[in-house]
Design an enzyme around this catalytic site. Structure first.
Site, PDB file in Angstrom:
ATOM      1  N   ASP A 107      26.362  14.248  30.650  1.00 24.89           N
ATOM      2  CA  ASP A 107      25.223  14.385  31.545  1.00 24.89           C
ATOM      3  C   ASP A 107      23.986  13.689  30.996  1.00 24.89           C
ATOM      4  O   ASP A 107      23.369  14.163  30.044  1.00 24.89           O
ATOM      5  CB  ASP A 107      24.933  15.884  31.753  1.00 24.89           C
ATOM      6  CG  ASP A 107      23.837  16.101  32.769  1.00 24.89           C
ATOM      7  OD1 ASP A 107      23.560  15.184  33.565  1.00 24.89           O
ATOM      8  OD2 ASP A 107      23.247  17.199  32.778  1.00 24.89           O
ATOM      9  N   ASP A 128      21.548   9.723  36.859  1.00 25.71           N
ATOM     10  CA  ASP A 128      22.080  11.013  36.423  1.00 25.71           C
ATOM     11  C   ASP A 128      23.600  11.060  36.517  1.00 25.71           C
ATOM     12  O   ASP A 128      24.158  11.308  37.582  1.00 25.71           O
ATOM     13  CB  ASP A 128      21.453  12.121  37.277  1.00 25.71           C
ATOM     14  CG  ASP A 128      21.878  13.500  36.814  1.00 25.71           C
ATOM     15  OD1 ASP A 128      22.541  13.610  35.764  1.00 25.71           O
ATOM     16  OD2 ASP A 128      21.559  14.482  37.509  1.00 25.71           O
TER      17      ASP A 128
END
Ligand SMILES: *[C@@H]1O[C@H](CO)[C@@H](O)[C@H](O)[C@H]1NC(C)=O
Ligand SMILES: *[C@@H]1O[C@H](CO)[C@@H](O)[C@H](O)[C@H]1NC(C)=O
Ligand SMILES: *[C@@H]1O[C@H](CO)[C@@H](O)[C@H](O)[C@H]1NC(C)=O
Ligand SMILES: *[C@@H]1O[C@H](CO)[C@@H](O)[C@H](O)[C@H]1NC(C)=O
Length: 479
Positions: A75, A270
């Site tokens: 992430d 992201d």
């Protein structure tokens, strides 16, 4: 509103992982824990599993001595590494597992000789999609990319609504702790493994089984044309660099020069978010171009005609950094997802649509925060340089076979070199040759030469539906 609640319970919740927290000011860097003789910095590569079921990219890494294997979602939108405790509520409760999925690998601190407690009950993280975890902060030896990081501060989740831990690799200003601490990217440098806080992310084709994160380097065989850099934008409120936000300057479809943006917008790169989220006004124009139908308010999905998959010239082109900046062309077969048939099998009731061969669309409308998730990132080779506050992008060379790694140094930053000349094609005999096409030309031969096998989305659908529904239902608009 949520549709078909029976679908929600079936799969894993995937994080749309931009941690929501107020960033404290006045961060001072902790004392380096490691003062050994300087090793020679290098580059470290970690394979990422493209888990369509889980809707994310998972790294098989390990924690402790002896190493306990754990599987973590990579992430770029958050900054803590955390693992599930073997006694975590989710891992002990069948009813919770029915909601969030069975725990992937867990970690048992008492089995590790290098485990230390840092701060009891101090770990608490929540993500944009409403999921989260809480527990203690601990330290232990972390094994990743065929190397070890000593005494990494890690969240140990006792309570979680996610069935795996996360590998957050963002700025340390964005960690979930009350006071920032040196996170994994800091320790990679402090322990002299890499020269500067930088890494490259290559998710590869939607249909490829693995992607790669390369700490400390770039791989010139994995992108097409020249790598070009843009500035990371500072968070105006906290005056810190806290997320991988860059300016998206224009957006156009195929060979049309019509700009779908009226002004530049800040977007966050992201990897922890499955889809891409753009302002409703922009999303509506994209839907008009692709004749897609926005039903996010009801079933949580945007629908598109699967027949679009054969219109290779309809790439969506993302322009960054002004006239000579990087342009990423996202081909239609990375945007139109053939997963709806699977959802129907699970009980999804379609709205009335002007087409019969129904697919879903990888871009959704969102107000206030804009995210370029995996449906965008797969088409790009993205280099994150946290030290110099730069992000470099180039078109990804999908299914690349060779490697040519160059180190990123503190002195020079990201080497803005050229990759391969064109998308490599692969024949069944395993032979590879280049399509004659310059990386900067206007047409994308690669899409035209691509085979379009049907994915088996049946398994993938369950958690993706859960994700979409939880995204639309769970306070995502609260920011
Ligand atoms: C993919 O993710 C799902 C949901 O989290 C999980 O059940 C499954 O075991 C994962 N598969 C692999 C190969 O990691
Ligand atoms: C954490 O999990 C325990 C059960 O293991 C539960 O009793 C407790 O309420 C949970 N705490 C939170 C804040 O959800
Ligand atoms: C892993 O690290 C060891 C020791 O540094 C090295 O000999 C080996 O080649 C590395 N393996 C890979 C796959 O990089
Ligand atoms: C990449 O490989 C996958 C199979 O793993 C294939 O389905 C896909 O079409 C390939 N993409 C390109 C651009 O060659």
């Amino acid at each position: 509103m949520r549709a078909s609640p029976s679908l929600i319970g079936l799969g894993a919740v995937v994080t749309s992982a931009v941690a929501q927290k107020v960033v404290p000011m006045g961060f001072s860097r902790g004392n380096p824990t490691h003062t050994s003789l300087r090793k020679r910095a290098g580059t470290y590569s970690q394979e990422l599993n493209n888990n369509l079921t889980g809707g994310g990219y998972y790294a098989d890494v390990a924690l402790g001595t002896p190493p306990q294997p754990v599987t973590l979602i990579l992430d770029t939108g958050s900054s803590d590494v955390w693992v599930l405790d073997s006694n975590a509520n989710l891992c002990q409760s069948r009813s919770l597992q029915f909601l969030y999925g069975t725990c992937l690998a867990t970690y048992e601190p008492t089995d590790s000789s290098t485990y230390e407690i840092v701060d009891r009950d101090a770990f608490e993280i929540s993500y944009l999609d409403g999921s989260g975890a809480e527990g203690d902060y601990i330290k232990d030896t972390f094994h990743i990319a065929n190397t070890s990081i000593e005494a990494l501060q890690v969240g140990l989740a006792e309570n979680s609504t996610i069935n795996s831990g996360l590998l957050g690799i963002g700025f340390n200003t964005n960690v979930a702790a009350a006071e920032p601490y040196p996170n994994i990217v800091d320790l990679f440098v402090e322990q002299d493994l890499i020269d500067t806080q930088a890494y490259s992310l290559y998710l590869d084709d939607l249909r490829a089984e693995t992607g790669t994160i390369l700490f400390g380097g770039i791989d010139t065989r994995k992108f097409i044309g020249q790598l070009k850099s843009v500035d990371i934008l500072i968070d105006e409120r906290s005056r810190t660099y806290s997320s991988f936000t860059v300016s998206l300057d224009s957006l156009n479809v195929g060979s049309s020069s019509d700009d779908l943006l009226t002004q530049e917008i800040p977007v966050i790169l992201d990897s922890g978010t499955t889809l891409t989220y753009l302002p409703p006004r922009v999303a509506r124009q994209i839907y008009a171009e692709y004749e897609a139908v926005d039903d996010t308010a009801d079933t949580g999905l945007v629908y598109a005609n699967c027949e679009l998959l054969s219109e290779e010239d309809k790439t969506l082109n993302f322009h960054f950094g002004g006239n000579d900046g990087p342009v990423i062309k996202v081909p239609i077969d990375e945007l139109v997802l053939d997963n709806v048939k699977g959802y129907i099998g699970l009980g999804l009731e379609l709205p009335d649509l002007p087409f019969n061969d129904v697919c879903s669309f990888g871009i959704q409308p969102l107000s206030g925060i804009y995210l370029l998730g995996d449906t965008f990132l797969r088409s790009a080779y993205v280099v994150y340089d946290l030290t110099h506050k730069k992000i470099a992008l180039a078109q990804a060379n999908l299914n690349a076979t060779g490697t040519n790694v160059m180190e990123i140094t503190a002195a020079s930053g990201i080497p803005l070199v050229s990759g391969v000349a064109a998308q490599e094609t692969h024949t069944s005999g395993g032979r590879e040759d280049d399509v004659e096409n310059s990386g900067s030309s206007d047409d994308d031969e690669s899409a035209a030469t691509r085979a379009l096998p049907t994915l088996n989305w049946e398994v993938a659908t369950v958690s993706l539906v859960a994700t979409l529904f939880s995204l639309t239902g769970a306070g995502l608009f609260a920011l």
